[in-house]
Design a protein around this motif. Structure first.
Motif, PDB file in Angstrom:
ATOM      1  N   ARG A 201      38.209  92.828  -5.562  1.00 30.04           N
ATOM      2  CA  ARG A 201      38.954  93.403  -6.728  1.00 30.04           C
ATOM      3  C   ARG A 201      40.362  93.790  -6.228  1.00 30.04           C
ATOM      4  NH1 ARG A 201      36.992  97.895 -10.960  1.00 30.04           N
ATOM      5  NH2 ARG A 201      37.970  97.168 -12.873  1.00 30.04           N
TER       6      ARG A 201
ATOM      7  N   ASP B 232      49.071  90.189  -9.272  1.00 27.07           N
ATOM      8  CA  ASP B 232      49.989  89.112  -8.437  1.00 27.07           C
ATOM      9  C   ASP B 232      49.233  88.705  -7.043  1.00 27.07           C
ATOM     10  OD1 ASP B 232      51.656  89.654 -10.388  1.00 27.07           O
ATOM     11  OD2 ASP B 232      52.878  91.248  -9.260  1.00 27.07           O
TER      12      ASP B 232
ATOM     13  N   THR C  98      36.380  84.912 -19.779  1.00 27.52           N
ATOM     14  CA  THR C  98      37.522  85.169 -18.765  1.00 27.52           C
ATOM     15  C   THR C  98      37.641  86.713 -18.373  1.00 27.52           C
ATOM     16  OG1 THR C  98      39.428  85.290 -20.284  1.00 27.52           O
ATOM     17  CG2 THR C  98      38.693  83.094 -19.527  1.00 27.52           C
ATOM     18  N   GLY C  99      37.347  87.470 -19.317  1.00 27.30           N
ATOM     19  CA  GLY C  99      37.495  89.078 -19.141  1.00 27.30           C
ATOM     20  C   GLY C  99      37.065  89.626 -17.864  1.00 27.30           C
ATOM     21  N   GLY C 100      37.679  90.505 -17.250  1.00 25.26           N
ATOM     22  CA  GLY C 100      37.363  91.343 -16.259  1.00 25.26           C
ATOM     23  C   GLY C 100      36.600  92.634 -16.671  1.00 25.26           C
TER      24      GLY C 100
ATOM     25  N   ARG D  90      37.806  86.662 -12.854  1.00 28.71           N
ATOM     26  CA  ARG D  90      37.557  87.418 -14.010  1.00 28.71           C
ATOM     27  C   ARG D  90      38.370  88.763 -14.141  1.00 28.71           C
ATOM     28  NH1 ARG D  90      32.727  85.964 -16.666  1.00 28.71           N
ATOM     29  NH2 ARG D  90      33.451  87.508 -18.239  1.00 28.71           N
TER      30      ARG D  90
END
Lengths: 470, 169
Positions: free
Chosen positions: B102, B107, B39-41, B146
């Motif tokens: 990106r 939010d 899930t990490g960016g 991600r």
């Protein structure tokens, strides 16, 4: 989920309250825990598992520490393992990006890394867990037998995003037994509405002024505009944090808990020490009790006291955010506290109260620049603007227009930052001659406050919390 | 020689507590590793990741669009985001699209997700009369979030594009 969101106000909260009140008393903790998990999962589903693991780990750690009560060495070792795990866990999420980013800049390298969002409330619940573990080690509290009670304490949604840090000792008895009634719930609703109004009407209004000034860009505004910007942020952060704290206190009351208030008119302070006794009290108390005291507080000589003070306040700064700006802000707070204590405190006390008040306000206005600017260099540049460096004169039409169009908001914020605002509200709601509340007037005032808040809210006001990821 | 003080052996319940404690600590670490991997960016720049994705995009079938097109198709302002890359099919008979954004703040992800859902509805309406296989393709579209990246694909080559995206992170 945020307290000021439609989903929280009109779906989650009413359903949670109704269910909580209708279930038998013995199931209330279970109901509250379910509500906590739903609240947490709303925007952070992936981190629910981490929260549950953390609850399980620390519940076991509490028992592990207590099981070595007759062997201080083993007990200390168990505490050390638990503290290191919790600090590393929170530290990883909060600071690894900052550390790697700093290394990249310092050594001109490009270490690529995966980014993860900060789990909701991790800074709050980590401090709460540490208070529990340390108090169990100090034998101030007994380890919690009931896993559900412990889980409720760690995950309690009212304080999860509000910055209110409730140490375990304060709430231990309430986890087992607490008074849940309509009177207390009504009082909680009033607290909640006041907090919501502070956030939506005052903090957001001030936030718009700050954004307007920041969007102007350096060199385009007058010196006084820079002061107006800092003053607007001073009110924004106060009403935002104290508003959320009031909402947390109110929600806790509805569910039968009693939290201590977190802010005591900090802008009425007359010294830096006085300010820290009024600002984010639960946080400073926590650092005092669990960091400053174990370091030796002020009982190990002047040099150690100075070092401890600066270290603890630098840590407080970093607790707020993973950035050099916040570290500098905390460090400077520590330095000022030391200066007051050892250099000019005695002279300061001799000054008239008004002069001391101006002294702290000026320091605060300068200090908040580190919060609302986006880099250290911009913060210093902004402070330079406040002293007339690179500005468009002392005062111009822009400044007058900003103040002219927002004078009522500034006036409300000034009154709201003093006990006068609360005194006026209190006198309207209570009749002190006969010691009884004016129910009708109270209802009218709070309903009006609520509808006004909702009107502003639905007409596009931002509900996000400045420090949602504490 | 000074005699070393021997530590008392652990009792059974203390051993159990230690085992459970370390098992939970390890499971927390393992869970974080899973989150980082799946899930990490990424700290890499938008351009670097975009380059990795663009290397596998079928430019004979898809054409790169401008921020004005992003506004037209998705109702989103390109300037609001850190980086935007949109590819749309050259053929009006294909629903293929690749979108990568990106965000500046997480939010913004909610508004992008809503815009993507609206876009899918519009495209379903466009194709349901004459190309039901394209509607199936739209239904099988995937959105990957991600970190601060949103990656959306409607394509027969979606798996290849998704792999290029995750490998670039």
């Amino acid at each position: 989920m945020e307290f000021g969101s439609i989903s929280f106000l009109f779906y989650f909260l009413p359903i949670a309250i109704i269910l909580y009140f209708i279930v038998p008393a013995k199931f209330r903790n279970l109901m509250l825990f379910i509500c906590n998990i739903i609240f947490y999962a709303w925007g952070e589903t992936a981190y629910v598992i981490l929260l549950l693991i953390s609850i399980g780990f620390n519940y076991i750690c509490g028992w592990d520490i207590a099981s070595h009560a007759d062997d201080p060495k083993k007990s200390r070792r168990s505490l050390a393992v638990a503290v290191i795990f919790n600090v590393l866990l929170a530290g990883f999420f909060k600071y690894y990006k900052w550390v790697l980013g700093t290394l990249n800049v310092l050594f001109s390298v490009e270490i690529a890394y995966r980014e993860l969002p900060i789990p909701l409330g991790i800074s709050i619940y980590t401090l709460q867990i540490l208070s529990y573990l340390i108090d169990v080690y100090r034998k101030k509290v007994r380890p919690q037998k009931n896993l559900l009670n412990f889980a409720v304490y760690v995950s309690m949604f009212p304080q999860m995003i509000s910055g209110v840090i409730v140490s375990y000792g304060e709430i231990e008895s309430q986890l087992n037994r607490r008074a849940v009634n309509l009177n207390k719930a009504g009082e909680g609703v009033c607290f909640f509405i006041r907090g919501l109004a502070k956030k939506i009407l005052l903090a957001n209004g001030m936030g718009m002024i700050v954004t307007e000034i920041m969007n102007m860009g350096f060199g385009t505004y007058a010196m006084m505009t820079a002061w107006v910007g800092s003053a607007a942020f001073m009110f924004q952060i106060y009403f935002e944090l104290s508003g959320y704290s009031d909402m947390a206190v109110g929600l806790a009351k509805i569910f039968g808990f009693q939290f201590r208030r977190n802010f005591a008119y900090p802008y009425m302070a007359v010294s830096v020490r006085d300010f820290w006794g009024r600002w984010h009290v639960s946080l400073t108390n926590w650092f005092h009790e669990y960091v400053y005291r174990p370091l030796g507080s002020d009982k190990k000589g002047v040099a150690r006291t100075i070092g401890n003070t600066i270290l603890v306040w630098s840590m407080i700064g970093l607790w707020y955010n993973d950035s050099w700006r916040f570290l500098i802000w905390g460090f400077l707070s520590g330095v000022l506290l030391v200066m007051e204590q050892y250099v000019y405190g005695k002279y300061l006390e001799k000054l008239p109260k008004a002069a001391r008040h101006i002294y702290i306000l000026v320091l605060l206005l300068l200090g908040w620049a580190f919060f609302f600017n986006t880099s250290v260099s911009d913060s210093f540049r902004y402070i330079g603007s406040m002293f007339g460096i690179g500005v468009q004169g002392f005062l111009n039409l822009q400044t007058i227009s900003l103040l002219g169009s927002n004078w009522l908001l500034f006036l409300l914020c000034i009154v709201g930052s003093t006990p006068i605002g609360y005194y006026v509200l209190d006198r309207m709601v209570y009749n002190y001659r006969n010691g009884r509340g004016r129910g009708g007037i109270a209802c009218l005032i709070y309903l009006l406050m609520f509808f006004l808040t909702i009107t502003f809210f639905v007409s596009g006001f931002d509900s996000s919390f400045l420090y949602f990821s504490f | 020689m000074r005699e070393q003080k021997k530590e008392k052996p652990l009792k059974k319940h203390q051993v159990v507590l230690k085992v459970v404690k370390y098992a939970l600590a390890l499971s927390a670490l393992a869970y974080i590793a899973v989150l980082l991997l799946f899930t990490g960016g990424s700290s890499q720049s938008f351009e670097q990741i975009s380059k990795g994705v663009e290397a596998v995009i079928d430019t004979d079938a898809l054409t790169k669009m401008t921020v004005q097109d992003l506004k037209r198709y998705y109702g989103l302002n390109g300037a609001d985001y850190e980086g935007v890359s949109l590819y749309v099919s050259k053929s009006s008979l294909s629903a293929a699209e690749v979108l990568m954004i990106r965000v500046k703040s997480v939010d913004q992800i909610a508004e992008i997700s809503t815009a993507i859902e609206k876009r899918m509805d519009v495209r379903r309406e466009d194709f349901e009369e004459f190309a039901p296989e394209q509607v199936n393709l739209i239904d099988s579209a995937t959105v990957q979030i991600r970190g601060d990246f949103v990656f959306f694909t409607i394509s027969d080559d979606a798996e290849q594009y998704k792999k290029a995206f995750t490998d670039s992170l």
